[in-house]
Design a protein around this motif. Structure first.
Motif, PDB file in Angstrom:
ATOM      1  N   ASP A  97      -3.105   0.234  -9.152  1.00  0.00           N
ATOM      2  CA  ASP A  97      -3.226  -0.993  -8.371  1.00  0.00           C
ATOM      3  C   ASP A  97      -2.815  -0.688  -6.934  1.00  0.00           C
ATOM      4  O   ASP A  97      -1.680  -0.292  -6.683  1.00  0.00           O
ATOM      5  CB  ASP A  97      -2.306  -2.062  -8.974  1.00  0.00           C
ATOM      6  CG  ASP A  97      -2.528  -3.427  -8.356  1.00  0.00           C
ATOM      7  OD1 ASP A  97      -3.057  -3.492  -7.225  1.00  0.00           O
ATOM      8  OD2 ASP A  97      -2.184  -4.432  -9.012  1.00  0.00           O
ATOM      9  N   ARG A 133      -2.351  -2.640  -4.533  1.00  0.00           N
ATOM     10  CA  ARG A 133      -1.501  -3.619  -3.847  1.00  0.00           C
ATOM     11  C   ARG A 133      -0.077  -3.101  -3.756  1.00  0.00           C
ATOM     12  O   ARG A 133       0.708  -3.555  -2.936  1.00  0.00           O
ATOM     13  CB  ARG A 133      -1.521  -4.954  -4.595  1.00  0.00           C
ATOM     14  CG  ARG A 133      -2.817  -5.706  -4.382  1.00  0.00           C
ATOM     15  CD  ARG A 133      -2.880  -6.935  -5.239  1.00  0.00           C
ATOM     16  NE  ARG A 133      -2.873  -6.598  -6.657  1.00  0.00           N
ATOM     17  CZ  ARG A 133      -3.124  -7.457  -7.618  1.00  0.00           C
ATOM     18  NH1 ARG A 133      -3.406  -8.703  -7.320  1.00  0.00           N
ATOM     19  NH2 ARG A 133      -3.110  -7.095  -8.880  1.00  0.00           N
ATOM     20  N   VAL A 134       0.246  -2.148  -4.636  1.00  0.00           N
ATOM     21  CA  VAL A 134       1.561  -1.519  -4.565  1.00  0.00           C
ATOM     22  C   VAL A 134       1.414  -0.335  -3.608  1.00  0.00           C
ATOM     23  O   VAL A 134       0.511   0.470  -3.767  1.00  0.00           O
ATOM     24  CB  VAL A 134       1.987  -1.025  -5.960  1.00  0.00           C
ATOM     25  CG1 VAL A 134       3.333  -0.346  -5.910  1.00  0.00           C
ATOM     26  CG2 VAL A 134       2.000  -2.188  -6.926  1.00  0.00           C
ATOM     27  N   PRO A 135       2.261  -0.237  -2.603  1.00  0.00           N
ATOM     28  CA  PRO A 135       2.076   0.841  -1.634  1.00  0.00           C
ATOM     29  C   PRO A 135       2.159   2.219  -2.295  1.00  0.00           C
ATOM     30  O   PRO A 135       3.009   2.470  -3.139  1.00  0.00           O
ATOM     31  CB  PRO A 135       3.242   0.646  -0.653  1.00  0.00           C
ATOM     32  CG  PRO A 135       4.039  -0.487  -1.143  1.00  0.00           C
ATOM     33  CD  PRO A 135       3.415  -1.079  -2.321  1.00  0.00           C
ATOM     34  N   ILE A 180       1.636   0.620 -11.409  1.00  0.00           N
ATOM     35  CA  ILE A 180       0.891  -0.460 -12.056  1.00  0.00           C
ATOM     36  C   ILE A 180      -0.572  -0.075 -12.125  1.00  0.00           C
ATOM     37  O   ILE A 180      -1.189   0.279 -11.109  1.00  0.00           O
ATOM     38  CB  ILE A 180       1.111  -1.788 -11.305  1.00  0.00           C
ATOM     39  CG1 ILE A 180       2.564  -2.212 -11.519  1.00  0.00           C
ATOM     40  CG2 ILE A 180       0.163  -2.862 -11.794  1.00  0.00           C
ATOM     41  CD1 ILE A 180       3.033  -3.279 -10.603  1.00  0.00           C
ATOM     42  N   TYR A 181      -1.101  -0.100 -13.337  1.00  0.00           N
ATOM     43  CA  TYR A 181      -2.493   0.285 -13.544  1.00  0.00           C
ATOM     44  C   TYR A 181      -3.346  -0.932 -13.840  1.00  0.00           C
ATOM     45  O   TYR A 181      -2.899  -1.883 -14.474  1.00  0.00           O
ATOM     46  CB  TYR A 181      -2.593   1.270 -14.704  1.00  0.00           C
ATOM     47  CG  TYR A 181      -2.013   2.621 -14.380  1.00  0.00           C
ATOM     48  CD1 TYR A 181      -2.767   3.549 -13.667  1.00  0.00           C
ATOM     49  CD2 TYR A 181      -0.722   2.958 -14.789  1.00  0.00           C
ATOM     50  CE1 TYR A 181      -2.235   4.795 -13.358  1.00  0.00           C
ATOM     51  CE2 TYR A 181      -0.186   4.190 -14.475  1.00  0.00           C
ATOM     52  CZ  TYR A 181      -0.939   5.110 -13.763  1.00  0.00           C
ATOM     53  OH  TYR A 181      -0.419   6.338 -13.457  1.00  0.00           O
TER      54      TYR A 181
END
Lengths: 292, 670
Positions: free
Chosen positions: A12, A14-16, A31-32
């Motif tokens: 994902d 959105r997570v840096p 996070i996948y």
């Protein structure tokens, strides 16, 4: 009619994410998600299933053990069957080797249609669909925005071209269609259905099951080698401009993202509907979009 | 003697009396039984626990008419009229049983006639009759001349007003003609007796008087029976149903939603009328169509398709329409045009609700509007029928732990460059400060978190934060109908909270407050939770926070729905404000229980209902109506919504939107 949907598990964004040489540095708990374009492809398959009787959807992924998560997601969304081609070596496979492995599984599946995402969120090479279609010896259509089954064995497709143009084509089945990520909005899958799906068994295959070994798929077999990765250039500074025409939630997302990019010249018009319509028409004529 | 003991065309009056009664009662009972069977189509729900308390509540609410009178304090005087009608007509109902039932039907009139009891009761009835007439006239004037927003002059209402006033007039006439016909001269009952002496003074023959008396008596009787038949077939069914609705009303914290066990639930949420519980169906019968709900609904007032009264009435019509088929075991959903979601209520209507609770707070009969709407949302969510913006917010909550699409690792970014206490570094703390997602990520709300932390430090409170272990409390998910996600979040939060040792949880977000305090107990976790308005007041009172001398600051307070209506916390934030400013608090037209929502609750901040006006704009106009320099509030959502409007409507900063904590920081003594 059996539809096979190929999906990929990606990080994902959105997570840096930090980049370290040629690999992406993972957070302690990364996070996948299911690759967004693949999810739209799955939604298209589910839509066909909802409107036509006798459809059956098989979702397949090639990936390490953790990729099981996207198959649970597919089951929760309504897939009939899922196949997990499981090997840690897929983590470092390129499009060619991944497509090769997928084709070995799909060949045995008695499919009529294959749907893929057009492009993955991580590598974004858009090559798996092409390699896969080639190794199965079937036609492929890329950039699919919409598809409609006209008669058994014949499909009408809308392809995405530049500047909002669409190309409408017809294609016989069996075939592979690569769906564009902008072809829809992902349909929500509830937590209860995810939890229900997590209890279902997943059919998993090893490389040996499809007659391959680690040598055929890992980095050794890959035709492409990643030399280095670098983070994207910083975006232009955004400034938040209060705009009364936006809803609170839109304003909120602008506030969160730092505001609208101050690149394009924009002007805010105020007045009666007639006046505004007039101004819009004038603008369109001035810009050469409407004839004078 | 009543006319029942006479013979009419060789038929005994008693026979006529009881045959008419049997027909009317049969029709009444048949309908009531049908309605009862429809209720049993609903799902089971436990509403009989604590029966003693329930009965007490009903006695307090219904008979003294507190249910209606409580809204009088909200400048709605109609409750007085209803109470007069209720008490007055109640006395008449009892008189019908005694004088018509026992006196007429059972022939006991000779015992009653002329007794002190009869004289006394009739005298009371005369007075009551006048009050009832006055109430009816008032009701008619309201419906046909004043026409307030919430009422419509319906045909049904007209019929009942006419029937009741006819009964009152007949009561006076029967008394008058009866006394005159049998030449009874008395001074009580006052109106009947006066009318009788007037009739005697005229030269109407005695036989005419007797005939008119008998005719009127039977007409009177027929109308009462007609009433009996009509009531369960009209909106006046509320006369029968609403006392029970009050009896069975929820004892849970206000607005609390029921916990779904996915293993046991047949379906998730409601997509068909029989998916509701029997109590939710009883609500439909109880509606008196008074319209208080829609006159207070921010969605209706802002021109959105949702109208809570129509929700209830449409569902009632739908139940009555498909009920007979359901009772036969048929599935009416096969018929086109009878799907509850879409044909009866559109998805848009279901998603318009801000769950502000204004409708339920004002409903005199305890109807649970929001529970139904969220139950339907639950079903829509289960089938993926949500708008892209809702899907995005919910997925963000699931994957990232907050609805703002921000990573969990950034949860403490608001405190960057400042030392904060983390619970992971501490053995034991007094106060666990629950920051909430808005306070952690939203740029405007971060200022509130910073203000609270600096106040905690100034007051020397032994506090700590959960830091990156805190996740969304689950309020947006639950209110948007994503029950599974709420349960997942709540369980994980409870597990984290139970690891640490603290005395109580402090939060500045009323949504988190309501969840942690009122809805986490459903999952077996009891925490002592305090809202920062209460906590700051405590610190000020105990002298832990010292403020400068009070300034002249014109303040008004916007009540957050989940603080005010949901948790009845109206005074603490106002008292905090009074400690800051010596100017008198200015109240808006809609304040406390009547306060209008900011438009963000119930997930509305992500739902984006675009029809009609924006609720936050309307609320801001109400703020502009009063001459305040600062509108204080005590909820990050309200701050975000109102501040966004203020930036556009008051760009010069004439009206500031501030959280009470920010105001307290500004007023700290140096």
């Amino acid at each position: 009619m059996k539809i096979v949907v190929c999906v990929k598990q990606v990080l994902d964004t959105r997570v840096p994410l930090a980049v370290n040489g040629s690999v992406v540095q993972k957070e302690p708990s990364p996070i996948y998600i299911m690759n967004p374009a693949d999810r739209i492809a799955l939604d298209k398959a589910l839509e066909m299933k909802a409107s036509l009787a006798g459809e059956e959807i098989t979702v397949i992924t090639a990936g390490p053990a953790r990729a099981e998560q996207v198959l649970h997601m597919a089951l929760a969304a309504g897939a009939d069957e899922v196949v997990h081609l499981k090997d840690e070596a897929f983590e470092a496979s390129d499009a060619y080797t991944t497509a090769l492995a997928l084709s070995r599984v799909i060949k045995e599946l008695n499919y009529t249609m294959i749907l893929c995402g057009n492009r993955s969120l991580d590598i974004g090479a858009s090559q798996v669909p092409a390699f896969l279609a080639e190794s199965l010896g079937i036609p492929q259509v890329t950039g699919v925005m919409e598809l409609e089954i006209m008669s058994p064995g014949r499909v009408k497709l809308w392809r995405r071209l530049e500047k909002g143009r669409r190309q409408v084509i017809e294609c016989p089945l069996p075939a592979l269609y690569a769906v564009d990520s902008s072809a829809g909005q992902p349909r929500y899958v509830s937590e209860f259905s995810l939890r229900q799906a997590a209890k279902r068994r997943i059919r998993s295959l090893t490389l040996a099951d499809i007659g391959l070994t680690q040598v055929d798929v890992g980095p050794q077999a890959s035709l492409i080698r990643v030399v280095s990765l670098s983070p994207p250039k910083p975006r232009p500074k955004k400034i938040y401009i209060p705009d009364g025409s936006l809803s609170a939630s839109q304003r909120m997302s602008y506030l969160l993202s730092g505001g609208l990019a101050k690149g394009k010249e924009s002007s805010l018009l105020e007045g009666t509907a007639d006046y505004l319509a007039e101004q819009i028409i004038k603008y369109l004529i001035d810009e050469g979009i409407l004839p004078k | 003697m009543t006319p029942v003991s006479d013979i009419y065309w060789h038929i005994s009056g008693y026979a006529i009396f009881w045959i008419l009664f049997a027909i009317a009662f049969g029709l009444f009972a048949q309908r009531v039984y049908f309605l009862f069977r429809l209720l049993r189509l609903g799902r089971r729900e436990e509403r009989s626990q604590n029966l003693g308390h329930r009965i007490k509540t009903m006695l307090v609410e219904v008979f003294p008419q507190w249910c209606n009178l409580k809204t009088v304090t909200r400048q709605d005087l109609a409750g007085i009229g209803h109470s007069l009608l209720f008490w007055g007509f109640g006395l008449f109902l009892i008189s019908y049983i005694i004088f018509i039932g026992l006196g007429g039907g059972f022939g006991l009139s000779s015992v009653l006639a002329g007794s002190t009891f009869e004289t006394a009761y009739s005298s009371i009835l005369d007075i009551a009759g006048l009050f009832v007439c006055a109430a009816i006239v008032w009701a008619a004037i309201r419906r046909y001349i004043i026409r307030p927003e919430r009422l419509e002059a319906s045909f049904e209402a007209g019929i009942i007003l006419l029937l009741v006033i006819t009964l009152m007039v007949l009561h006076f006439c029967i008394e008058g003609f009866g006394y005159a016909a049998y030449n009874i001269s008395a001074s009580y009952p006052p109106i009947g007796a006066a009318f009788a002496s007037f009739l005697i003074s005229t030269d109407i023959s005695e036989s005419t008087l007797v005939a008119v008396y008998k005719g009127l008596w039977w007409l009177h009787y027929a109308i009462i029976l007609g009433f009996l038949v009509y009531i369960p077939r009209s909106k006046h069914l509320h006369i029968l149903a609403s006392p029970f609705n009050v009896l069975f009303k929820s004892l849970a914290p206000k607005g609390a939603l029921n916990l779904i066990d996915p293993e046991k639930a047949e379906t998730i949420g409601a997509s068909k009328i029989q998916d509701f519980t029997w109590k939710q169906l009883l609500d439909l019968y109880a509606c008196a169509v008074c319209g208080r709900c829609h006159a207070n609904c921010p969605a209706t007032l802002s021109g959105k398709p949702l109208n809570p009264r129509e929700v209830i009435l449409n569902l009632k019509d739908h139940l009555l329409e498909v009920g007979p088929q359901l009772l036969k075991g048929e599935t009416p959903s096969a018929n086109p045009g009878t799907a509850m979601i879409e044909d009866v209520l559109t998805e848009e209507v279901i998603w318009n609700c801000t769950t502000c609770y204004a409708c339920q707070e004002v409903c005199p009969v305890g109807i649970e509007h929001t529970v139904k709407l969220i139950d339907m949302r639950r079903n829509l969510v289960e089938h993926g029928r949500v708008s892209p913006s809702v899907a995005k917010a919910l997925e963000s909550v699931r994957l990232l732990g907050n609805p703002w699409e921000q990573p969990q690792s950034a949860r403490l970014d608001w405190a960057e460059g400042r030392k904060v206490n983390l619970i992971q570094d501490r053995e034991e703390v007094d106060v666990l400060y629950w920051v909430g997602c808005a306070g952690a990520y939203d740029p405007r709300s971060r200022d509130i978190s910073l203000a609270v932390v600096s106040l905690l430090e100034r007051a020397g409170v032994n506090y700590a934060l959960l830091g990156t272990e805190e996740r969304c409390c689950g309020d947006p998910a639950r209110r948007m109908g994503e029950e599974g996600l709420f349960q997942m979040l709540a369980r994980s939060n409870i597990e984290v909270l139970k690891k640490y040792s603290f005395n109580r949880i402090l939060t500045h977000c009323p949504h988190c407050y309501n969840m942690l305090k009122n809805e986490y107990p459903q999952l077996g976790a009891q925490f002592e939770v305090v809202h920062h308005s209460q906590f700051l007041l405590e610190l000020i009172h105990s002298g832990k926070i010292k403020l400068q001398e009070r300034q002249e600051l014109r303040l008004t307070f916007h009540d957050p729905c989940y603080l005010g209506r949901y948790n009845d916390i109206y005074d603490p934030p106002r008292q905090v404000l009074q400690a800051i400013s010596k100017a008198t608090m200015i109240e808006m037209r809609l304040n406390k229980t009547k306060a209008m929502c900011c438009g963000a609750g119930g997930g509305q901040i992500w739902i984006q209902s675009e029809k009609g006006r924006r609720i936050e704009d309307m609320r801001f106009e109400q703020i502009q109506e009063v001459d305040a320099q600062v509108v204080a509030t005590a909820c990050p959502y309200c701050t975000i919504m109102l501040d966004a409007v203020a930036q556009i409507k008051e760009p010069t900063g004439k009206i500031k939107v501030m959280d009470i904590a920010e105001l307290v920081v500004r007023a700290l003594a140096q």
